[in-house]
Write a protein that holds these residues in place. Structure first.
Motif, PDB file in Angstrom:
ATOM      1  N   ASN A  48       0.818  -1.211   0.000  1.00 48.43           N
ATOM      2  CA  ASN A  48       0.000   0.000   0.000  1.00 48.43           C
ATOM      3  C   ASN A  48       0.855   1.267   0.000  1.00 48.43           C
ATOM      4  O   ASN A  48       0.738   2.120   0.888  1.00 48.43           O
ATOM      5  CB  ASN A  48      -0.941   0.010   1.212  1.00 48.43           C
ATOM      6  CG  ASN A  48      -2.052   1.037   1.055  1.00 48.43           C
ATOM      7  OD1 ASN A  48      -2.442   1.380  -0.064  1.00 48.43           O
ATOM      8  ND2 ASN A  48      -2.553   1.534   2.177  1.00 48.43           N
ATOM      9  N   PRO A  49       1.718   1.424  -0.995  1.00 44.07           N
ATOM     10  CA  PRO A  49       2.636   2.568  -1.020  1.00 44.07           C
ATOM     11  C   PRO A  49       1.952   3.864  -1.444  1.00 44.07           C
ATOM     12  O   PRO A  49       0.839   3.864  -1.988  1.00 44.07           O
ATOM     13  CB  PRO A  49       3.674   2.145  -2.063  1.00 44.07           C
ATOM     14  CG  PRO A  49       2.888   1.290  -3.019  1.00 44.07           C
ATOM     15  CD  PRO A  49       1.882   0.548  -2.166  1.00 44.07           C
ATOM     16  N   GLU A  50       2.638   4.975  -1.192  1.00 45.73           N
ATOM     17  CA  GLU A  50       2.224   6.283  -1.671  1.00 45.73           C
ATOM     18  C   GLU A  50       3.441   6.987  -2.255  1.00 45.73           C
ATOM     19  O   GLU A  50       4.556   6.787  -1.800  1.00 45.73           O
ATOM     20  CB  GLU A  50       1.643   7.143  -0.541  1.00 45.73           C
ATOM     21  CG  GLU A  50       0.344   6.617   0.031  1.00 45.73           C
ATOM     22  CD  GLU A  50      -0.217   7.544   1.099  1.00 45.73           C
ATOM     23  OE1 GLU A  50       0.454   8.558   1.414  1.00 45.73           O
ATOM     24  OE2 GLU A  50      -1.314   7.262   1.621  1.00 45.73           O
ATOM     25  N   TRP A  51       3.201   7.822  -3.268  1.00 48.50           N
ATOM     26  CA  TRP A  51       4.269   8.591  -3.905  1.00 48.50           C
ATOM     27  C   TRP A  51       3.912  10.071  -3.814  1.00 48.50           C
ATOM     28  O   TRP A  51       2.821  10.478  -4.247  1.00 48.50           O
ATOM     29  CB  TRP A  51       4.430   8.199  -5.370  1.00 48.50           C
ATOM     30  CG  TRP A  51       4.874   6.798  -5.616  1.00 48.50           C
ATOM     31  CD1 TRP A  51       6.135   6.357  -5.884  1.00 48.50           C
ATOM     32  CD2 TRP A  51       4.037   5.627  -5.659  1.00 48.50           C
ATOM     33  NE1 TRP A  51       6.148   5.003  -6.081  1.00 48.50           N
ATOM     34  CE2 TRP A  51       4.875   4.519  -5.941  1.00 48.50           C
ATOM     35  CE3 TRP A  51       2.667   5.405  -5.480  1.00 48.50           C
ATOM     36  CZ2 TRP A  51       4.387   3.228  -6.057  1.00 48.50           C
ATOM     37  CZ3 TRP A  51       2.182   4.115  -5.583  1.00 48.50           C
ATOM     38  CH2 TRP A  51       3.050   3.048  -5.870  1.00 48.50           C
ATOM     39  N   ASN A  52       4.825  10.868  -3.285  1.00 45.60           N
ATOM     40  CA  ASN A  52       4.625  12.317  -3.254  1.00 45.60           C
ATOM     41  C   ASN A  52       5.533  12.945  -4.297  1.00 45.60           C
ATOM     42  O   ASN A  52       6.754  12.816  -4.220  1.00 45.60           O
ATOM     43  CB  ASN A  52       4.941  12.874  -1.867  1.00 45.60           C
ATOM     44  CG  ASN A  52       4.659  14.362  -1.773  1.00 45.60           C
ATOM     45  OD1 ASN A  52       5.576  15.173  -1.874  1.00 45.60           O
ATOM     46  ND2 ASN A  52       3.406  14.725  -1.596  1.00 45.60           N
ATOM     47  N   GLU A  53       4.927  13.619  -5.275  1.00 41.91           N
ATOM     48  CA  GLU A  53       5.694  14.108  -6.418  1.00 41.91           C
ATOM     49  C   GLU A  53       5.404  15.595  -6.680  1.00 41.91           C
ATOM     50  O   GLU A  53       4.294  16.088  -6.424  1.00 41.91           O
ATOM     51  CB  GLU A  53       5.348  13.301  -7.674  1.00 41.91           C
ATOM     52  CG  GLU A  53       5.601  11.814  -7.533  1.00 41.91           C
ATOM     53  CD  GLU A  53       5.243  11.024  -8.777  1.00 41.91           C
ATOM     54  OE1 GLU A  53       5.366   9.802  -8.746  1.00 41.91           O
ATOM     55  OE2 GLU A  53       4.833  11.642  -9.777  1.00 41.91           O
TER      56      GLU A  53
END
Length: 231
Positions: A60-65
């Motif tokens: 359940n990853p998240e990416w902040n871009e």
């Protein structure tokens, strides 16, 4: 001295018992202790294999871009400050993909006087569906309507990474380092400088330093535009 005469136990246990036991009682106790040690070892081994074989997307990853675009013959810049999350799944062409949701802020400003022109919240599913198989990330290309390899995390030194169609040179792995994201250990794939456009290493199970959906060589240096992965 009496030796253990139990044909149902393993050869290892029988050998240890015959060497260590002096009487039947102590032999039985030693058998139980040895069985417990073997059982704990097998449990830990199985748990380790489970962790190592677990898909990255199942964590359940998240990416902040953050991405920015300026110029183009006008005095305006625009930027996206987004968090990408997995939100449900969908079946396309027989493959199960995660839907990717974007949440964040879109801004436009005049760079000549640093005046904010507009600002709005983003909540959509405009990023491509994403799936994983055997250490590789795939997306569903909605324009070409096909399953497309995005990242390969099974690379070795000297291998060539998948790169975008506008990349003029091959992305050859120069070295592989180990880095930590919190408590998680991941590989960092760096590419030969003469074959790179900008600094965009690939991180195992994450994407490049330019973002989840940006392949090596696809990111540009942040002068008039580009993107970067914050975390």
């Amino acid at each position: 001295q009496r030796q253990c005469d139990d044909h149902k136990i393993s050869i290892l246990v029988k050998r240890v018992c015959s060497f260590k036991c002096i009487q039947v009682g102590s032999c039985r106790k030693y058998q139980i202790k040895l069985y417990m040690k073997i059982l704990i070892f097998l449990i830990l081994l199985g748990y380790g294999n489970l962790i190592s074989s677990q898909n990255y997307l199942e964590l359940n990853p998240e990416w902040n871009e953050y991405s920015i675009s300026c110029g183009g013959g006008n005095p305006y810049c625009s930027s996206f400050d987004l968090t990408i999350r997995l939100d449900g799944d969908t079946i396309i062409g027989g493959f199960v993909y995660f839907r990717t949701r974007r949440d964040g802020i879109y801004k436009v400003w005049n760079w000549t006087n640093d005046t904010l022109v507009s600002e709005e919240e983003i909540h959509d599913f405009n990023s491509p569906p994403l799936r994983e198989n055997q250490g590789r990330f795939y997306i569903y290309n909605t324009f070409l309507k096909t399953d497309q390899l995005l990242h390969n995390f099974n690379l070795s030194v000297g291998d060539t990474a998948v790169s975008s169609i506008d990349c003029k040179k091959y992305q050859i792995v120069l070295k592989i380092d180990t880095v930590y994201f919190g408590t998680q250990m991941r590989k960092k794939f760096s590419f030969a400088l003469q074959n790179s456009r900008g600094d965009s290493p690939l991180y195992e199970g994450i994407g490049t330093s330019r973002g989840l959906f940006v392949m090596p060589c696809n990111g540009t240096v942040l002068i008039e535009g580009g993107s970067r992965l914050r975390c």
